[in-house]
Design a protein around this motif. Structure first.
Motif, PDB file in Angstrom:
ATOM      1  N   HIS A 195       0.867  -1.174   0.000  1.00 33.68           N
ATOM      2  CA  HIS A 195       0.000   0.000   0.000  1.00 33.68           C
ATOM      3  C   HIS A 195       0.908   1.231   0.000  1.00 33.68           C
ATOM      4  N   ILE A 196       0.873   2.013  -1.070  1.00 33.52           N
ATOM      5  CA  ILE A 196       1.841   3.102  -1.250  1.00 33.52           C
ATOM      6  C   ILE A 196       1.115   4.428  -1.477  1.00 33.52           C
ATOM      7  N   VAL A 197       1.330   5.382  -0.570  1.00 31.40           N
ATOM      8  CA  VAL A 197       0.890   6.764  -0.776  1.00 31.40           C
ATOM      9  C   VAL A 197       2.035   7.690  -0.402  1.00 31.40           C
ATOM     10  N   ASN A 198       2.017   8.897  -0.943  1.00 32.27           N
ATOM     11  CA  ASN A 198       3.180   9.785  -0.833  1.00 32.27           C
ATOM     12  C   ASN A 198       2.758  11.243  -0.793  1.00 32.27           C
ATOM     13  N   GLY A 199       3.733  12.085  -0.450  1.00 26.25           N
ATOM     14  CA  GLY A 199       3.545  13.507  -0.641  1.00 26.25           C
ATOM     15  C   GLY A 199       3.588  13.860  -2.126  1.00 26.25           C
ATOM     16  N   LEU A 200       3.152  15.080  -2.431  1.00 25.61           N
ATOM     17  CA  LEU A 200       3.191  15.572  -3.817  1.00 25.61           C
ATOM     18  C   LEU A 200       4.547  16.242  -4.028  1.00 25.61           C
ATOM     19  N   HIS A 201       5.537  15.424  -4.365  1.00 21.35           N
ATOM     20  CA  HIS A 201       6.928  15.897  -4.433  1.00 21.35           C
ATOM     21  C   HIS A 201       7.097  16.901  -5.574  1.00 21.35           C
ATOM     22  N   PRO A 202       7.684  18.069  -5.292  1.00 24.66           N
ATOM     23  CA  PRO A 202       7.738  19.119  -6.309  1.00 24.66           C
ATOM     24  C   PRO A 202       8.723  18.865  -7.454  1.00 24.66           C
ATOM     25  N   THR A 203       9.720  17.992  -7.253  1.00 26.11           N
ATOM     26  CA  THR A 203      10.741  17.830  -8.298  1.00 26.11           C
ATOM     27  C   THR A 203      10.933  16.401  -8.788  1.00 26.11           C
ATOM     28  N   LEU A 204      10.367  15.394  -8.115  1.00 23.37           N
ATOM     29  CA  LEU A 204      10.503  14.029  -8.618  1.00 23.37           C
ATOM     30  C   LEU A 204       9.831  13.926  -9.994  1.00 23.37           C
ATOM     31  N   PRO A 205      10.488  13.331 -10.970  1.00 28.91           N
ATOM     32  CA  PRO A 205       9.866  13.216 -12.295  1.00 28.91           C
ATOM     33  C   PRO A 205       8.775  12.151 -12.306  1.00 28.91           C
ATOM     34  N   TRP A 206       7.826  12.312 -13.194  1.00 21.85           N
ATOM     35  CA  TRP A 206       6.725  11.365 -13.334  1.00 21.85           C
ATOM     36  C   TRP A 206       7.226   9.939 -13.530  1.00 21.85           C
ATOM     37  N   LYS A 207       8.259   9.755 -14.287  1.00 26.67           N
ATOM     38  CA  LYS A 207       8.725   8.410 -14.632  1.00 26.67           C
ATOM     39  C   LYS A 207       9.237   7.635 -13.427  1.00 26.67           C
ATOM     40  N   TYR A 208       9.538   8.341 -12.325  1.00 33.85           N
ATOM     41  CA  TYR A 208       9.958   7.666 -11.097  1.00 33.85           C
ATOM     42  C   TYR A 208       8.882   6.679 -10.629  1.00 33.85           C
ATOM     43  N   TYR A 209       7.627   7.055 -10.754  1.00 33.21           N
ATOM     44  CA  TYR A 209       6.538   6.293 -10.152  1.00 33.21           C
ATOM     45  C   TYR A 209       6.263   4.973 -10.879  1.00 33.21           C
ATOM     46  N   PRO A 210       6.103   4.975 -12.221  1.00 33.37           N
ATOM     47  CA  PRO A 210       5.967   3.660 -12.864  1.00 33.37           C
ATOM     48  C   PRO A 210       7.217   2.806 -12.732  1.00 33.37           C
ATOM     49  N   ARG A 211       8.391   3.447 -12.630  1.00 32.76           N
ATOM     50  CA  ARG A 211       9.618   2.658 -12.452  1.00 32.76           C
ATOM     51  C   ARG A 211       9.598   1.931 -11.110  1.00 32.76           C
ATOM     52  N   VAL A 212       9.159   2.629 -10.061  1.00 30.07           N
ATOM     53  CA  VAL A 212       9.060   1.981  -8.748  1.00 30.07           C
ATOM     54  C   VAL A 212       8.134   0.765  -8.831  1.00 30.07           C
ATOM     55  N   LEU A 213       6.987   0.933  -9.481  1.00 21.40           N
ATOM     56  CA  LEU A 213       6.045  -0.180  -9.574  1.00 21.40           C
ATOM     57  C   LEU A 213       6.645  -1.358 -10.335  1.00 21.40           C
ATOM     58  N   ARG A 214       7.332  -1.079 -11.441  1.00 15.65           N
ATOM     59  CA  ARG A 214       7.919  -2.172 -12.221  1.00 15.65           C
ATOM     60  C   ARG A 214       8.953  -2.945 -11.406  1.00 15.65           C
ATOM     61  N   GLU A 215       9.769  -2.232 -10.650  1.00 14.73           N
ATOM     62  CA  GLU A 215      10.801  -2.882  -9.845  1.00 14.73           C
ATOM     63  C   GLU A 215      10.182  -3.686  -8.699  1.00 14.73           C
ATOM     64  N   LEU A 216       9.144  -3.126  -8.080  1.00 11.27           N
ATOM     65  CA  LEU A 216       8.469  -3.848  -7.004  1.00 11.27           C
ATOM     66  C   LEU A 216       7.786  -5.103  -7.523  1.00 11.27           C
ATOM     67  N   LYS A 217       7.132  -4.999  -8.670  1.00 14.17           N
ATOM     68  CA  LYS A 217       6.444  -6.153  -9.239  1.00 14.17           C
ATOM     69  C   LYS A 217       7.443  -7.231  -9.668  1.00 14.17           C
ATOM     70  N   ALA A 218       8.588  -6.805 -10.170  1.00 15.34           N
ATOM     71  CA  ALA A 218       9.619  -7.781 -10.548  1.00 15.34           C
ATOM     72  C   ALA A 218      10.170  -8.492  -9.325  1.00 15.34           C
ATOM     73  N   ALA A 219      10.328  -7.759  -8.223  1.00 16.64           N
ATOM     74  CA  ALA A 219      10.878  -8.352  -7.002  1.00 16.64           C
ATOM     75  C   ALA A 219       9.857  -9.209  -6.265  1.00 16.64           C
ATOM     76  N   LEU A 220       8.583  -8.822  -6.341  1.00 20.41           N
ATOM     77  CA  LEU A 220       7.517  -9.518  -5.610  1.00 20.41           C
ATOM     78  C   LEU A 220       6.335  -9.739  -6.560  1.00 20.41           C
ATOM     79  N   PRO A 221       6.461 -10.671  -7.490  1.00 20.06           N
ATOM     80  CA  PRO A 221       5.449 -10.813  -8.546  1.00 20.06           C
ATOM     81  C   PRO A 221       4.076 -11.230  -8.054  1.00 20.06           C
ATOM     82  N   ASN A 222       3.978 -11.822  -6.867  1.00 24.25           N
ATOM     83  CA  ASN A 222       2.688 -12.288  -6.363  1.00 24.25           C
ATOM     84  C   ASN A 222       2.033 -11.320  -5.387  1.00 24.25           C
ATOM     85  N   VAL A 223       2.619 -10.133  -5.267  1.00 26.54           N
ATOM     86  CA  VAL A 223       2.109  -9.123  -4.340  1.00 26.54           C
ATOM     87  C   VAL A 223       1.329  -8.065  -5.119  1.00 26.54           C
ATOM     88  N   SER A 224       0.115  -7.766  -4.672  1.00 29.74           N
ATOM     89  CA  SER A 224      -0.702  -6.737  -5.316  1.00 29.74           C
ATOM     90  C   SER A 224      -0.184  -5.351  -4.930  1.00 29.74           C
TER      91      SER A 224
END
Length: 384
Positions: free
Chosen positions: A103-132
């Motif tokens: 379960h992931i929620v965050n602040g509205l970071h003023p400088t993090l690029p948009w691409k950071y967020y789908p990248r985090v999801l891809r890495e998490l899903k690769a590491a834990l493929p059976n976790v929603s």
């Protein structure tokens, strides 16, 4: 009260004036009996939970919502932003407990690029493929629209492709503008919140919905809030659960000692009785919702057990770390509840535990252990 009771037992839909009348009653036992009837009709004696972990990737936020003790500005002493690798490492710490949800929620970071967020999801899903992956509030999705130039439709498609299984329900607070304008400091209001969840439902996602209660709102604002959700649920059928979230005071336990809650001086927080009333009325009004959740972190364990007799049938999960609340409260909810802790909490309240996944599909139903009868001969611990 007699007319309301007749409507409930006849299965008739309650209207706005009914909701306000329910909040006006001082007969808490009567109200609990009605809500428990509806809860039992829908879910029997089952109480759902999951094994999950909450991650907050960053507490740096462009907004300064009046009630929020979690947000930090860039450069503040305890501001942080996780690298992708750190998020994966924290998630994998729960691997041995048969984790089923992040379960992931965050602040509205003023400088993090948009691409950071789908990248985090891809890495998490690769590491834990059976976790929603239950990630991001509608407020965050609207923020992604702003920083990416993409539409919410395109953003959700990319997040789903990266592994997103559900949005979170946050960012709702109280929808009525009379209250919202005094507590919220971001651009996501009912129109955008509902637009984004409607889009998610159209794409096949089941999402939770929430309400932050016990601050400067009145009961009529809570009734209005759940009626808006009920209308949207009539349209999409996409909400899996409703979650009343108890507003928290800031007790100055942050590293820099600052009180960030600007409405603290004019609020008292909801009493246990008011919390139980909120669960009960919500259960009675939301006739098209299958589940109502008590997020034990925000209510304490004893109240969480009591809520199961006032309409709630879900206790969330193991949580592990929920900085949004623990950066504010001081009344002692633990950071983590393991599977056995949750089973005992539910058994001791007199219910049947059912482990679920993010979409509320049953993972396992637990029979009471043979030791339960012996155990109940002696007084048990009252949870703090």
């Amino acid at each position: 009260m007699r007319e309301l009771e007749e409507k409930v037992y006849a299965g008739e839909r309650l209207d706005r004036s009914d909701g306000e009348a329910l909040y006006a009653t001082d007969d808490l036992a009567w109200l609990g009996r009605l809500a428990h009837h509806v809860r039992t009709e829908k879910n029997g004696d089952r109480v759902m939970f999951n094994v999950n972990r909450h991650l907050n990737l960053t507490n740096v936020c462009s907004a300064s919502c009046a009630y929020c003790s979690f947000q930090r500005k860039p450069g503040e002493k305890d501001a942080y932003t996780m690298r992708v690798e750190e998020a994966v490492r924290k998630a994998k710490e729960m691997e041995d407990e048969q984790l089923t949800e992040l379960h992931i929620v965050n602040g509205l970071h003023p400088t993090l690029p948009w691409k950071y967020y789908p990248r985090v999801l891809r890495e998490l899903k690769a590491a834990l493929p059976n976790v929603s992956l239950k990630c991001f509030t509608a407020t965050e999705v609207q923020w992604f629209e702003k920083i990416s130039g993409l539409s919410a439709d395109e953003i959700l498609d990319e997040l789903i492709d990266a592994g997103l299984d559900s949005l979170t329900g946050g960012g709702a607070e109280i929808f009525d503008w009379e209250v919202r304008q005094h507590i919220v400091d971001h651009a996501c209001h009912w129109e955008d919140w509902s637009r984004i969840h409607r889009l998610a439902h159209q794409k096949g996602l089941k999402t939770p919905s929430t309400m932050l209660y016990g601050h400067i709102e009145e009961p009529r604002h809570r009734v209005d809030h759940v009626l808006r959700l009920r209308e949207l649920q009539d349209e999409t059928g996409g909400f899996a659960v409703f979650i009343p979230l108890r507003y928290q005071h800031d007790f100055v336990d942050s590293a820099d000692g600052k009180i960030r809650n600007r409405i603290q001086a004019q609020t008292t927080m909801a009493s246990p009785a008011e919390s139980l009333k909120t669960f009960a009325v919500s259960r009675l009004m939301l006739d098209n919702f299958d589940h109502v959740k008590c997020f034990w972190v925000m209510h304490g364990l004893s109240l969480a057990q009591l809520s199961l007799n006032f309409g709630a049938d879900d206790l969330d999960g193991s949580v592990v770390e929920y900085k949004i609340t623990h950066d504010a409260d001081s009344y002692g909810t633990p950071h983590t509840m393991h599977r056995d802790d949750l089973l005992n909490l539910i058994w001791d309240a007199g219910f049947t535990p059912v482990e679920r996944n993010t979409r509320y599909q049953v993972v396992r139903e637990y029979d009471a252990p043979t030791s339960m009868a012996e155990r109940r001969r002696e007084p048990q611990q009252v949870w703090a």
